[in-house]
Design an enzyme around this catalytic site. Structure first.
Site, mmCIF file in Angstrom:
data_model
loop_
_atom_site.group_PDB
_atom_site.id
_atom_site.type_symbol
_atom_site.label_atom_id
_atom_site.label_comp_id
_atom_site.label_asym_id
_atom_site.label_seq_id
_atom_site.Cartn_x
_atom_site.Cartn_y
_atom_site.Cartn_z
ATOM 1 N N ASP A 1 -2.440 6.531 -3.417
ATOM 2 C CA ASP A 1 -1.281 5.887 -2.805
ATOM 3 C C ASP A 1 -0.794 4.761 -3.712
ATOM 4 O O ASP A 1 -1.292 4.572 -4.820
ATOM 5 C CB ASP A 1 -1.600 5.398 -1.386
ATOM 6 C CG ASP A 1 -2.590 4.246 -1.358
ATOM 7 O OD1 ASP A 1 -3.299 4.043 -2.359
ATOM 8 O OD2 ASP A 1 -2.666 3.539 -0.333
ATOM 9 N N ASP B 1 -1.044 1.571 -3.995
ATOM 10 C CA ASP B 1 -1.900 0.524 -4.558
ATOM 11 C C ASP B 1 -3.283 1.035 -4.951
ATOM 12 O O ASP B 1 -4.155 0.251 -5.320
ATOM 13 C CB ASP B 1 -2.018 -0.662 -3.597
ATOM 14 C CG ASP B 1 -2.887 -0.381 -2.385
ATOM 15 O OD1 ASP B 1 -2.930 0.786 -1.943
ATOM 16 O OD2 ASP B 1 -3.519 -1.316 -1.866
ATOM 17 N N ASP C 1 -5.849 2.421 -3.335
ATOM 18 C CA ASP C 1 -7.074 2.321 -2.534
ATOM 19 C C ASP C 1 -7.270 3.535 -1.632
ATOM 20 O O ASP C 1 -8.199 3.592 -0.840
ATOM 21 C CB ASP C 1 -7.098 1.026 -1.714
ATOM 22 C CG ASP C 1 -6.065 0.988 -0.596
ATOM 23 O OD1 ASP C 1 -5.200 1.889 -0.533
ATOM 24 O OD2 ASP C 1 -6.118 0.044 0.218
ATOM 25 N N SER D 1 0.810 -1.212 0.000
ATOM 26 C CA SER D 1 0.000 0.000 0.000
ATOM 27 C C SER D 1 0.852 1.275 0.000
ATOM 28 O O SER D 1 1.588 1.531 -0.934
ATOM 29 C CB SER D 1 -0.966 -0.034 1.193
ATOM 30 O OG SER D 1 -1.939 0.959 1.097
#
Length: 444
Positions: free
Chosen positions: A241, A243, A245, A102
């Site tokens: 960010d 990833d 999400d 992430s």
């Protein structure tokens, strides 16, 4: 729920090259997951990753383990976490796997799973996988081994899905948008979504090299985005960010628009259009300004523990569709099964276009209270929050803040820290109260 040995709240995560983020463990994890997930279905697992260099190593190891258990792997390459959730559903795969840490630096990585319907694996399935991880590996017969394929048009499929959530009679023509993809998984997705909807797009954070993900860019560091918005005289900026999400936005004046403000804009527009189902789920850290603004619209609001998985749990429990965190995790269950930064940004842009209002104008209805956050270290042993003097002071301050602020005191789950949060309309008072509480904790 049994105590976990390997799985945390967001799958398996750690520093690359240190257990459990090693190729040998990833192979074993792929095998164990394959043994548990194998059913009478397609026997195919979708694997996506962000742009970390270690993703190549981990996806190969996972694929080998899955193949040994008789499951085939379908690689989609660098892909946002919510895209993997969506594609897992549309490909009717047994499960989806995301290789990502992430918003963390490149030297961290993680592995998490989605079920066939694009949701987090049930606890009992994760527990069954964990139980197998401590067993010796066995293999299916040679003619039953899994294969690997690459899905070359996965990005295009997700781009079309995202565009399909935007009102068909609306366009982004005339908007200048700076898009910061954190050199992460949205780098080839988000700019194209915005362009194909008509916007003029200025890209930053779209040149991943395996090592620069989340490095001084993206949703956790918006300074470059703010500067780019002001320099280019853009209408707004959007930061995701690593990833994809999480989302933070910037208005045309360079002001940060956080997850609480984004959540309010989406909720108000859903209410206006008659599409709001139930209320809104925030977290213990959601700003009181959000709660008050929603109350003015008679929109129910409840707080979950910090963490998007807890927001999702509350949404399911209440059968509501909208929730999120001030850090930028925004969940719109009408559109996707998990937090989706691109979808959230399109929801805000749709509200801007519907009302012909700037992002700055839309945030005026949710004035955020000044928030002071302090950490206090203590020497193990007794929990300072159980001390009578600390409890008395906290109760006294809560009484003084009724209707105009709040406090939140919580013990860290990972280190000997007490986290002190004070919100108040008066920033000076918030700082004063926070320091009083810190002093009481230190002297307990």
């Amino acid at each position: 729920m049994a105590e976990r040995k390997y799985f945390g709240t967001d799958g398996v995560r750690g520093k690359v090259g240190q257990f459990p983020i090693t190729p040998d463990f990833a192979l074993k994890l792929g095998w164990a997951a394959g043994k548990i997930l194998a059913t009478q279905g397609t026997k195919q697992v979708l694997i996506g990753k962000d742009t970390r260099i270690s993703g190549y190593m981990l996806e190969s190891a996972l694929e080998a383990g899955l193949a040994a258990a008789g499951l085939s792997a379908a690689f989609v390459g660098p892909m946002p976490t919510p895209a993997v959730a969506y594609l897992t559903r549309t490909f009717r795969a047994e499960a989806g796997i995301v290789i990502s840490a992430s918003h963390n630096p490149y030297y961290d990585n993680g592995i998490k799973f989605f079920s066939a319907n694009g949701e987090k694996l049930p606890d009992e399935v994760e527990e069954a996988i964990e139980a197998l991880l401590d067993q010796p590996m066995d293999y299916v017969e040679s003619d039953q081994l899994g294969k690997a394929i690459r899905i070359n048009d996965a990005a295009g499929r997700y781009i079309e899905f995202c565009k399909g959530t935007f009102p068909a009679d609306a366009s982004l023509k005339g908007y200048k948008i700076v898009v910061d993809c954190a050199h992460g998984a949205t780098y080839h997705i988000a700019p194209n979504v915005m362009r194909e909807l008509g916007a003029e797009v200025i890209e930053i954070g779209t040149h991943p090299n395996g090592l620069n993900i989340n490095d001084k860019c993206g949703a956790t560091d918006i300074s470059a985005l703010q500067q780019a918005v002001l320099t280019s005289k853009a209408d707004l900026g959007v930061a995701y960010d690593g990833d994809g999400d999480r989302i933070i936005m910037v208005d045309h004046l360079g002001n940060k628009v956080d997850g609480d403000q984004i959540l309010f804009i989406i909720a108000r527009e859903a209410l206006r259009s008659g599409k709001l189902k139930g209320g809104v789920v925030g977290t213990l850290m959601s700003n009181m300004g959000l709660e008050i603004a929603l109350k003015h619209l008679a929109i129910p609001f409840t707080r979950a523990n910090v963490g998007d998985r807890y927001v999702l749990e509350q949404l399911k429990e209440k059968n509501w569709k909208l929730g999120g965190e001030n850090s930028g995790h925004i969940i719109v269950l009408d559109k996707n099964t998990t937090g989706d930064g691109i979808i959230a940004s399109l929801e805000v842009l749709a509200a801007m276009e519907a009302h012909k209002m700037s992002l700055n104008d839309l945030t005026h209805a949710v004035p955020l209270f000044p928030q002071v956050l302090l950490n206090v270290r203590f020497d193990g042993g007794n929990n300072p929050l159980e001390n009578a003097a600390v409890k008395a002071l906290a109760k006294d301050i809560e009484t003084r803040l009724v209707g105009k602020g709040r406090i939140l005191l919580r013990k860290s789950g990972t280190e000997p820290l007490i986290r002190v949060m004070v919100e108040c309309e008066d920033a000076v008072l918030a700082q004063q109260y926070a320091e009083e509480i810190v002093s009481a904790i230190q002297n307990h």
